[in-house]
Design an enzyme around this catalytic site. Structure first.
Site: not given
Ligand code: IDP
Ligand code: MG
Length: 136
Positions: A102, A115, A85, A126, A49, A112, A91, A57, A9
Site C-alpha cells: 500500500r 486485503h 499484514r 476467510e 466484510y 488500497n 490500512t 464506509f 482488490k
Molecule cells: P484492513 O484492510 O487493513 O484490514 P479494515 O479496517 O479491515 O482494514 O477495513 C477494510 C477495508 O475497508 C480497508 O482495507 C479499506 O479498503 C476500507 N476502509 C477502511 N477504513 C476506511 C475509511 O475510513 N474510508 C473508506 N474505506 C475504508
Molecule cells: Mg481488515
C-alpha cells in the site's frame, strides 16, 4: 502450517499489480496454496466484510469490492498472517510505509489495492468463505 487469505482488490487487478504482489510474497519465502480470479456478488462481499457492517464506509467498500474481478489467494508459511499484514502495510496508504504494497502503490484508503487477514482466526474463516471446496 499457518495460512492466510490475501485478496488483490479490483483496483490492483485493473492496474496490473497482480504479478508484482504475488512476487513479493514469493520472494519473502511464502508458498502459494490457492489462487483464483473471481467477481463476487454484493451478498458475498457483505459477508466477507460483515464485521464492518456498521461502519459509514461499508456500502462504498462493498461497491468497491464488487466493481471488478479480484484475485483470491491462500498463502502459507511461518507467521504468514502477521508478516503478510506487514508486507501489505497500514490500512490507510497515507500511513503505509514505503516498501509496503500500500505504501508503494496506493494513496486513498478507499482504493488500497489489497486485503489480508488480520488474525489466524480471521484467516481460517476467510479461507473457508472464499475456498469452500478447498484450495482448488
Ligand atoms: P484492513 O484492510 O487493513 O484490514 P479494515 O479496517 O479491515 O482494514 O477495513 C477494510 C477495508 O475497508 C480497508 O482495507 C479499506 O479498503 C476500507 N476502509 C477502511 N477504513 C476506511 C475509511 O475510513 N474510508 C473508506 N474505506 C475504508
Ligand atoms: Mg481488515
Amino acid at each position: 502450517m499457518e495460512q492466510t487469505f490475501i485478496m488483490i482488490k479490483p483496483d490492483g487487478v485493473q492496474r496490473g499489480l497482480v504479478g508484482e504482489i504475488i512476487s513479493r510474497f514469493e520472494k519473502k519465502g511464502f508458498t502459494l496454496k490457492g489462487l483464483k480470479l473471481q467477481t463476487v456478488e454484493q451478498s458475498f462481499a457483505e459477508k466477507h466484510y460483515e464485521d464492518l457492517a456498521t461502519k459509514p464506509f461499508f456500502s462504498g467498500l462493498v461497491e468497491y469490492i464488487i466493481s471488478g474481478p479480484v484475485v483470491a489467494m491462500i498463502w502459507e508459511g511461518k507467521g504468514v498472517v502477521a508478516t503478510g499484514r506487514k508486507i501489505i502495510g497500514a490500512t490507510n496508504p497515507a500511513a503505509s510505509e514505503p516498501g509496503t504494497i500500500r505504501g508503494d502503490f496506493a494513496i486513498h484508503v478507499g482504493r488500497n489495492v489489497i486485503h489480508g487477514s488480520d488474525s489466524v482466526e480471521s484467516a481460517t474463516k476467510e479461507i473457508g468463505l472464499w475456498f469452500p471446496d478447498g484450495p482448488n
